[in-house]
Enzyme design. Structure first.
Site, PDB file in Angstrom:
ATOM      1  N   GLU A  80       0.832  -1.214   0.000  1.00  0.00           N
ATOM      2  CA  GLU A  80       0.000   0.000   0.000  1.00  0.00           C
ATOM      3  C   GLU A  80       0.863   1.259   0.000  1.00  0.00           C
ATOM      4  O   GLU A  80       1.821   1.357   0.768  1.00  0.00           O
ATOM      5  CB  GLU A  80      -0.902  -0.003   1.237  1.00  0.00           C
ATOM      6  CG  GLU A  80      -2.294   0.489   0.971  1.00  0.00           C
ATOM      7  CD  GLU A  80      -3.061  -0.450   0.070  1.00  0.00           C
ATOM      8  OE1 GLU A  80      -3.228  -0.113  -1.134  1.00  0.00           O
ATOM      9  OE2 GLU A  80      -3.506  -1.507   0.535  1.00  0.00           O
ATOM     10  N   ASP A 134       3.124   2.135  -4.806  1.00  0.00           N
ATOM     11  CA  ASP A 134       3.148   2.205  -6.269  1.00  0.00           C
ATOM     12  C   ASP A 134       3.740   3.511  -6.777  1.00  0.00           C
ATOM     13  O   ASP A 134       4.550   3.522  -7.699  1.00  0.00           O
ATOM     14  CB  ASP A 134       1.770   1.935  -6.866  1.00  0.00           C
ATOM     15  CG  ASP A 134       0.671   2.862  -6.386  1.00  0.00           C
ATOM     16  OD1 ASP A 134       0.869   3.582  -5.366  1.00  0.00           O
ATOM     17  OD2 ASP A 134      -0.406   2.868  -7.015  1.00  0.00           O
ATOM     18  N   GLY A 186     -16.617   4.246  -2.815  1.00  0.00           N
ATOM     19  CA  GLY A 186     -16.054   4.730  -1.570  1.00  0.00           C
ATOM     20  C   GLY A 186     -15.480   3.642  -0.695  1.00  0.00           C
ATOM     21  O   GLY A 186     -15.020   3.915   0.408  1.00  0.00           O
ATOM     22  N   LEU A 231     -12.108   0.063  -3.392  1.00  0.00           N
ATOM     23  CA  LEU A 231     -11.946  -1.069  -4.307  1.00  0.00           C
ATOM     24  C   LEU A 231     -11.781  -0.615  -5.756  1.00  0.00           C
ATOM     25  O   LEU A 231     -11.958  -1.394  -6.678  1.00  0.00           O
ATOM     26  CB  LEU A 231     -13.145  -2.015  -4.178  1.00  0.00           C
ATOM     27  CG  LEU A 231     -13.391  -2.574  -2.771  1.00  0.00           C
ATOM     28  CD1 LEU A 231     -14.613  -3.477  -2.752  1.00  0.00           C
ATOM     29  CD2 LEU A 231     -12.164  -3.336  -2.264  1.00  0.00           C
ATOM     30  N   SER A 283     -13.308   1.740  -7.925  1.00  0.00           N
ATOM     31  CA  SER A 283     -14.372   1.902  -8.907  1.00  0.00           C
ATOM     32  C   SER A 283     -13.950   2.870 -10.008  1.00  0.00           C
ATOM     33  O   SER A 283     -14.324   2.688 -11.181  1.00  0.00           O
ATOM     34  CB  SER A 283     -15.656   2.395  -8.231  1.00  0.00           C
ATOM     35  OG  SER A 283     -15.426   3.611  -7.530  1.00  0.00           O
ATOM     36  N   SER A 284     -13.162   3.892  -9.664  1.00  0.00           N
ATOM     37  CA  SER A 284     -12.742   4.856 -10.689  1.00  0.00           C
ATOM     38  C   SER A 284     -11.813   4.207 -11.707  1.00  0.00           C
ATOM     39  O   SER A 284     -11.939   4.433 -12.918  1.00  0.00           O
ATOM     40  CB  SER A 284     -12.063   6.061 -10.040  1.00  0.00           C
ATOM     41  OG  SER A 284     -10.914   5.671  -9.313  1.00  0.00           O
ATOM     42  N   GLU A 322      -6.526   9.974 -14.868  1.00  0.00           N
ATOM     43  CA  GLU A 322      -6.844  10.288 -13.472  1.00  0.00           C
ATOM     44  C   GLU A 322      -5.865  11.307 -12.893  1.00  0.00           C
ATOM     45  O   GLU A 322      -6.255  12.195 -12.136  1.00  0.00           O
ATOM     46  CB  GLU A 322      -6.859   9.014 -12.631  1.00  0.00           C
ATOM     47  CG  GLU A 322      -7.433   9.240 -11.251  1.00  0.00           C
ATOM     48  CD  GLU A 322      -8.059   8.002 -10.649  1.00  0.00           C
ATOM     49  OE1 GLU A 322      -8.269   8.019  -9.412  1.00  0.00           O
ATOM     50  OE2 GLU A 322      -8.344   7.039 -11.355  1.00  0.00           O
ATOM     51  N   ASP A 362      -3.905   0.553  -9.424  1.00  0.00           N
ATOM     52  CA  ASP A 362      -5.327   0.273  -9.601  1.00  0.00           C
ATOM     53  C   ASP A 362      -5.657  -0.003 -11.061  1.00  0.00           C
ATOM     54  O   ASP A 362      -6.368  -0.965 -11.381  1.00  0.00           O
ATOM     55  CB  ASP A 362      -6.164   1.457  -9.101  1.00  0.00           C
ATOM     56  CG  ASP A 362      -6.017   1.677  -7.607  1.00  0.00           C
ATOM     57  OD1 ASP A 362      -5.404   0.823  -6.939  1.00  0.00           O
ATOM     58  OD2 ASP A 362      -6.507   2.711  -7.116  1.00  0.00           O
ATOM     59  N   TYR A 416      -4.134  12.424   0.177  1.00  0.00           N
ATOM     60  CA  TYR A 416      -3.311  11.528  -0.633  1.00  0.00           C
ATOM     61  C   TYR A 416      -2.135  12.303  -1.231  1.00  0.00           C
ATOM     62  O   TYR A 416      -0.985  11.852  -1.199  1.00  0.00           O
ATOM     63  CB  TYR A 416      -4.185  10.922  -1.730  1.00  0.00           C
ATOM     64  CG  TYR A 416      -3.547   9.832  -2.560  1.00  0.00           C
ATOM     65  CD1 TYR A 416      -3.854   8.497  -2.340  1.00  0.00           C
ATOM     66  CD2 TYR A 416      -2.662  10.137  -3.592  1.00  0.00           C
ATOM     67  CE1 TYR A 416      -3.294   7.488  -3.120  1.00  0.00           C
ATOM     68  CE2 TYR A 416      -2.090   9.141  -4.375  1.00  0.00           C
ATOM     69  CZ  TYR A 416      -2.420   7.817  -4.138  1.00  0.00           C
ATOM     70  OH  TYR A 416      -1.857   6.836  -4.902  1.00  0.00           O
TER      71      TYR A 416
END
Length: 374
Positions: A30, A33, A115, A118, A120-121, A153, A165, A217
């Site tokens: 985590e 990346d 949210g 996982l 979704s974007s 993104e 992701d 972030y």
């Protein structure tokens, strides 16, 4: 198919096809990346299905079955609003890469819990990118599709995410986790059959919805970049003597470095255990990852901590937060048949805190990556 029917109702003609891209859960690795490190995600059974038809007039019409209102009609990509920016950004990224994809009618149907951390974007971006790649016969490789989606993104939406992701959504294989070296972009499919070793993985959605683009972030990423500059390395991936590095760093930069370096080691150790048929021993690495994310990277939250602690009390062999943090989901490695007890322990802990019960998804197994459906 629901998305194809909605497409025809909204746009008055049939799509040229439908494509699906999955969300992902990260087993371990985590916030490594964007530090050129190692990650080990796998695709989840939920994702985004997209119906697409090309247009010749340059107009883009976007419909989401999860959003209220009708389609967004866009004549200039930068005028897209809200969720539509993730799809419009993909067309923008294709154009920037020299691919004249023109306009399109696009309908989107997703079932990734939003949210929940996982991705979704990323599933939305990769689904649209895969569709455009197929329809225009561009021949872009899956890893390059992931890079285009990441660029959308990063530079169009404004979220400075790493490559994990999008790569997971584009490249994962059924029954496998994806080992990704985020510097070289080298990948390896790692068999992940937990059931064969009497285990299952469950996802605990805390219900705390995060918004990673709000600056938290980006601040963590800036901490890492600042630490790397102070240490004279390209990225924290290059730190080989952790003790020496920590001796010259202070404050947040010191803590972020400690997490990233040790998390990369945990990814490699976990893969080693899986290859040795010792999946029952990976729980300690999951636990250590969570503590590091909580204390060194400071991206956990009370709901995630309670989910992890109560899962362990309920018999999980290991648990940790997954995703960017500040909410979202935790994962728990559970002995086969033990999910009910873990779920009860977590729900009771949430009830004691006065929180709404989390959503729990037991027996989550690795799903295939992006693909054409019809």
């Amino acid at each position: 198919m629901r998305v194809a029917e909605a497409f025809q109702a909204a746009f008055g003609h049939e799509p040229e096809g439908t494509w699906h891209a999955p969300g992902r859960v990260n087993l371990i690795g985590e916030h490594t990346d964007y530090n050129n490190g190692f990650v080990l995600p796998f695709a989840v059974p939920w994702g985004v299905t997209t119906a697409v038809r090309r247009r010749t007039d340059g107009t883009v019409r976007l419909l989401s079955l999860q959003a209220s209102g009708g389609p967004q009609v866009i004549t200039e990509l930068d005028r897209a609003q809200g969720w539509a920016r993730y799809a419009a950004g993909v067309l923008w990224a294709f154009e920037r890469a020299g691919h004249a994809v023109g306009g399109a009618d696009i309908a989107i149907d997703g079932d990734v819990p939003q949210g929940a951390g996982l991705s979704s974007s990323a599933a939305l971006e990769v689904s649209v990118a895969t569709a455009l790649n197929d329809l225009h016969g561009l021949g872009v490789s899956p890893i390059d599709l992931a890079l285009l989606a990441q660029k959308a993104e990063n530079d169009f939406v404004g979220m400075p995410c790493g490559i994990m992701d999008q790569a997971a959504s584009a490249l994962c294989e059924e029954g496998h986790a994806l080992f990704l070296d985020c510097r070289s972009l080298g990948t390896r499919a790692v068999p992940l059959d937990l059931a064969a070793e009497g285990l299952e993985l469950m996802i605990i959605d805390t219900g705390v919805h995060h918004e990673l683009a709000d600056g938290q972030y980006a601040r963590r990423r800036a901490d890492c970049e600042g630490a790397a500059e102070r240490l004279g390395v390209e990225s924290l991936r290059d730190v080989t003597d952790l003790a020496a590095a920590l001796s010259v760093l202070e404050g947040d930069e010191r803590k972020r470095t400690q997490h990233v370096v040790t998390e990369n080691h945990r990814v490699e150790a976990l893969i080693g255990l899986l290859r040795a048929g010792a999946a029952r021993e990976i729980g300690a690495l999951l636990n250590a990852s969570h503590l590091s994310l909580r204390d060194q990277f400071e991206v956990s939250c009370p709901e995630l901590d309670v989910a992890v602690e109560s899962a362990l009390r309920g018999g999980a062999r290991g648990a940790r937060m997954t995703g960017g943090g500040f909410g979202g989901s935790a994962i728990a490695l559970v002995p086969a048949g033990g999910a009910g007890r873990v779920r009860q322990e977590v729900e009771q802990a949430y009830e004691r805190h006065g929180w709404a019960a989390p959503r729990v998804f037991p027996e989550v197994t690795p799903a295939p990556g992006a693909r054409r459906l019809t």
